[in-house]
Enzyme design. Structure first.
Site, PDB file in Angstrom:
ATOM      1  N   SER A  80       0.836  -1.191   0.000  1.00  0.00           N
ATOM      2  CA  SER A  80       0.000   0.000   0.000  1.00  0.00           C
ATOM      3  C   SER A  80       0.879   1.252   0.000  1.00  0.00           C
ATOM      4  CB  SER A  80      -0.957  -0.045   1.204  1.00  0.00           C
ATOM      5  OG  SER A  80      -1.991   0.895   1.055  1.00  0.00           O
ATOM      6  N   ASP A 127      -5.615  -3.131  -2.866  1.00  0.00           N
ATOM      7  CA  ASP A 127      -4.606  -2.948  -1.826  1.00  0.00           C
ATOM      8  C   ASP A 127      -4.036  -4.273  -1.333  1.00  0.00           C
ATOM      9  OD1 ASP A 127      -3.366  -2.295   0.781  1.00  0.00           O
ATOM     10  OD2 ASP A 127      -4.318  -0.345   0.492  1.00  0.00           O
TER      11      ASP A 127
END
Length: 414
Positions: free
Chosen positions: A53, A227
């Site tokens: 991320s 993500d």
């Protein structure tokens, strides 16, 4: 934890793991402003970079400055951070609201060709990553072996596979001989790739908030991703699989679970509370649990009798031997520190009429998700791409890194 035997401390291959956190990644930048020079002082530097991320963005940025002295590397990360203000990360909500409503309406009547993949457009972030990361230098530093491996984690939407897109140096200059094979038990795969903006966007596409990303290269892994924090359960395992001997791990949650408070659990909750709880579960908990496992393994191996029995058992099972993993593990001293800072900055910069008029988006999100929730600061801290929040969060990271160095004269915990 299986890996090759430990090397001499001065020759350790160091991995850096930067976990998820959105705007909270400013804490990681502050910590690295201390840790990178400390590693350099010991003639060490991280050569295996693993990011998830927002941590993936910082890992790629660090790969682009790996040829510089440590203090200049840290300054390069700070420059990237300072450029990640809200206007350079997401489109204004008011500007994209008609498109969001149209896409949502089209799906409700069965027009699947016009899908809604996220509420917040990240076109500005794509442009920011393209200009703020020196991609030519990333490639040069990996090819020369200054960075032996750069891996970013994303999650395949349909299969849920944890995918590590990895750009590695040739084996002749310190890169891995080969990437690990598919781990079917944990649904984890490594994919060799020449990394670029699309891989970072995929790794940081928080589901629902940010749109899923179609990765086109390499062709064998083409597909839609979100993500990397959503499915990864063992963020430190790639450290060993990529051949590192020690790890520096910096998270943005807490290394301790929150204190029990049954009265707090009795208060009414809202949408924001649910969102904050979900983000905490996928962003913070896995790193904390993995660090705990590393410390338990290190403690078992320090007991000669236990270590001998464990080695015999693993040999009979055909498993690789275990060894201690020296580590630095940092996260905020209290889990709610970054949330408290976020609320302070939000009230100062965005809570007034003037602040709302200048940027109504955060006020809108704040109200929609429950402005009186005690967890509102937790949720805002992931989205507060504000330079004042960056400075305050980085100061906490620097404080904690300095405390670690003071408490660990040899730097490592073993």
């Amino acid at each position: 934890m299986p890996t090759k035997p430990a090397t001499d401390p001065a020759q350790r291959k160091v991995a850096l793991v930067l976990d998820a956190g959105g705007a909270r990644s400013a804490y990681q930048v502050g910590a690295l402003e201390v840790l990178l020079p400390e590693l350099e002082r010991r003639d060490l530097r991280p050569t295996v970079l693993i990011g998830t991320s927002a941590g993936a963005l910082l890992s790629a940025a660090l790969a682009g400055v790996a040829h510089l002295p440590a203090d200049e590397q840290a300054q390069g990360l700070r420059t990237v951070l300072e450029g990640a203000v809200k206007k350079n990360v997401m489109r204004p909500i008011w500007r994209q609201a008609p498109e969001v409503l149209l896409r949502y309406a089209s799906e409700t009547v069965g027009l699947s060709g016009f899908r809604l993949r996220g509420f917040l457009g990240t076109q500005p972030l794509a442009r920011t990553l393209g200009r703020s990361i020196d991609w030519d230098r990333v490639n040069e530093n990996v090819e020369s072996g200054l960075v032996s491996a750069l891996a970013v984690t994303a999650t395949a939407v349909r299969t849920g596979r944890v995918t590590l897109f990895a750009q590695t140096a040739p084996a002749a200059v310190g890169g891995p001989e080969a990437l690990p094979a598919l781990d079917e038990a944990h649904n984890r795969a490594y994919v060799p790739a020449r990394l670029g903006v699309e891989h970072l966007l995929a790794s940081s596409a928080i589901p629902v908030l940010f749109p899923s990303v179609r990765v086109r290269e390499p062709a064998e892994a083409e597909g839609w991703y979100v993500d990397g924090a959503t499915r990864r359960r063992n963020p430190l395992v790639p450290v060993l699989e990529l051949g590192a001997d020690a790890v520096v791990a910096v998270g943005t949650g807490s290394m301790r679970p929150p204190a029990a408070d049954t009265t707090a659990d009795q208060r009414p909750v809202d949408l924001g509370d649910g969102g904050a709880t979900l983000l905490g579960a996928v962003m913070d908990d896995p790193l904390r649990q993995d660090v705990r496992r590393v410390r338990e393994t290190n403690a078992m191996l320090a007991d000669e009798e236990v270590a001998t029995a464990l080695a015999g058992y693993r040999e009979r099972q055909g498993l690789a031997p275990l060894r201690p993993l020296p580590h630095v593990a940092l996260a905020p001293e209290r889990g709610d520190e970054l949330a408290d800072v976020a609320m302070e900055v939000y009230r100062a910069n965005h809570g007034s009429l003037r602040g709302t008029a200048a940027d109504p988006d955060l006020q809108m999100v704040h109200r929609l998700l429950g402005s009186d929730s005690p967890l509102q600061g937790e949720l805002l801290s992931y989205l507060l791409f504000d330079t004042d929040f960056f400075d305050a969060a980085a100061a906490l990271g620097k404080r904690d890194a300095e405390a670690w160095v003071a408490e660990h004269p040899d730097l490592w915990s073993v």
